[in-house]
Design an enzyme around this catalytic site. Structure first.
Site, PDB file in Angstrom:
ATOM      1  CE1 TYR A 182      94.391  55.036 130.749  1.00 48.84           C
ATOM      2  CE2 TYR A 182      92.334  56.206 131.123  1.00 48.84           C
ATOM      3  CZ  TYR A 182      93.106  55.345 130.360  1.00 48.84           C
ATOM      4  OH  TYR A 182      92.584  54.790 129.202  1.00 48.84           O
ATOM      5  NE  ARG A 230      84.690  60.505 133.498  1.00 52.52           N
ATOM      6  CZ  ARG A 230      84.168  60.272 132.288  1.00 52.52           C
ATOM      7  NH1 ARG A 230      84.738  59.396 131.473  1.00 52.52           N
ATOM      8  NH2 ARG A 230      83.084  60.909 131.880  1.00 52.52           N
TER       9      ARG A 230
END
Length: 370
Positions: A182, A230
């Site tokens: 992402y 993350r």
């Protein structure tokens, strides 16, 4: 005594055990708004026995969603939709509630996984995705729009606005999504970032935008509340992002006050070759922890109580995060506590469920009736 069921402190957040329910996309929102599915899902897993539940990837702008069904926190309607869900959780559970803030970048405008997961063309109701560089995630997809200075500022501001909304909702902690291909990961990886300005090229430049986003979020979220990230520790592709670069990135985040690293991997390229197996990403959490001293969370095919106990007791990671295992067994924390001799919080309505051999599981005795 079980180490998995020992406390850990993250800034002002005191967690009674080392278990987190991992953020899991549900692809069930409408216009970014949570609904009855999320009400049931979140309230159920808030009773899992885990010390912290992390709300799924919650996107900071509409075009930052992975799919049309992805959750958002980018306007008053998306904020309002989460309010009654969180109010219900607070009535019934003592679990800390975190939220993962995300932007899909070039992996946006996709169908849900159960509908094939392919890119949705603009002509068929999709949207123009954006990215560090105008390079499609895979062959045959429309290329994303390369972000200019105004676009970078807009997205940075969107993360800030979402963090402020999360604080208004009473969220206890934030996790920035810098993994799985992402947007923030796209800036980090040389596979997806081919920019020639100050945001591309060298490792220092590729780290710049994700670090700016972290700094901006950290500046507006209360100092007593933790902010983690993350990361994909490796792209699993030769010449891509790898563990050595991850450690450099985490070293920079440590200087800025990062509270934890959720060590995942992959997602930026369909050419990845991932050697799946139980705990296959644990060595990444261990290496990051040893190199930087930052609190790490191990995630990825962590499913068993004894496996989880070994991870934290041996110092490979400070916490574990479970996803599929929690979906399959929404009381995973209870069962792990029973197996390892720990205790969990549970509502009194459920105290009688504990086996006769586990009377200390909930820290409560069976009550009588009239």
């Amino acid at each position: 005594m079980s180490v998995l069921f020992s406390p850990i402190k993250l800034r002002g957040l005191n967690l009674p055990n080392r278990i987190m329910v991992s953020p899991m996309c549900q692809y069930s929102a409408v216009d970014g708004e949570a609904n009855d599915w999320h009400f049931t899902h979140i309230n159920s897993l808030a009773l899992s026995g885990a010390a912290m539940f992390c709300i799924e990837a919650t996107h900071v702008e509409a075009i930052g969603r992975i799919t049309p069904g992805c959750l958002g926190l980018y306007n008053d309607a998306t904020e309002a939709a989460l309010k009654p869900i969180l109010a219900s959780v607070r009535k019934r559970s003592k679990t800390a509630v975190a939220m993962q803030l995300a932007h899909a970048g070039r992996k946006g405008s996709s169908h849900t996984p159960w509908d094939g997961g392919q890119q949705i063309p603009v002509a068929e109701g999709g949207w123009q995705a954006v990215a560090p560089s105008a390079i499609a995630h895979k062959a045959g997809e429309a290329a994303p729009l390369e972000l200019d200075a105004a676009g970078l500022a807009r997205i940075r501001d969107a993360f800030v606005a979402a963090a402020k909304r999360a604080e208004r909702l009473g969220i206890d902690a934030l996790e920035l999504h810098g993994a799985h291909g992402y947007l923030l990961h796209q800036f980090l990886s040389p596979i997806s970032n081919k920019r020639s300005d100050q945001y591309g090229g060298s490792l220092e430049n590729r780290m710049r935008f994700p670090l700016e986003v972290f700094d901006a979020v950290r500046a507006v979220f209360p100092a007593t509340k933790p902010v983690g990230m993350r990361v994909s520790s490796t792209d699993w592709v030769e010449g891509g992002w790898d563990l050595a670069q991850t450690i450099e990135f985490v070293t920079e985040l440590k200087k800025r006050g990062i509270d934890w690293i959720d060590a995942s991997s992959g997602g930026v390229s369909p050419l990845q070759k991932i050697p799946l197996g139980p705990g296959y990403q644990v060595p990444f959490a261990q290496a990051i922890k040893q190199a930087t001293g930052v609190t790490t969370i191990a995630v990825g095919l962590v499913t068993e109580a004894k496996q989880s106990e070994d991870i934290v007791a041996s110092g490979k990671a400070d916490m574990v995060a479970l996803a599929r295992g929690m979906l399959y067994d929404p009381r995973w924390g209870w069962h792990a506590a029973a197996e390892l001799g720990g205790q969990v919080e549970a509502p009194p309505q459920y105290w009688r469920s504990q086996p006769a051999t586990q009377k200390a599981l909930f820290g409560a005795t069976t009550f009588g009736t009239r």
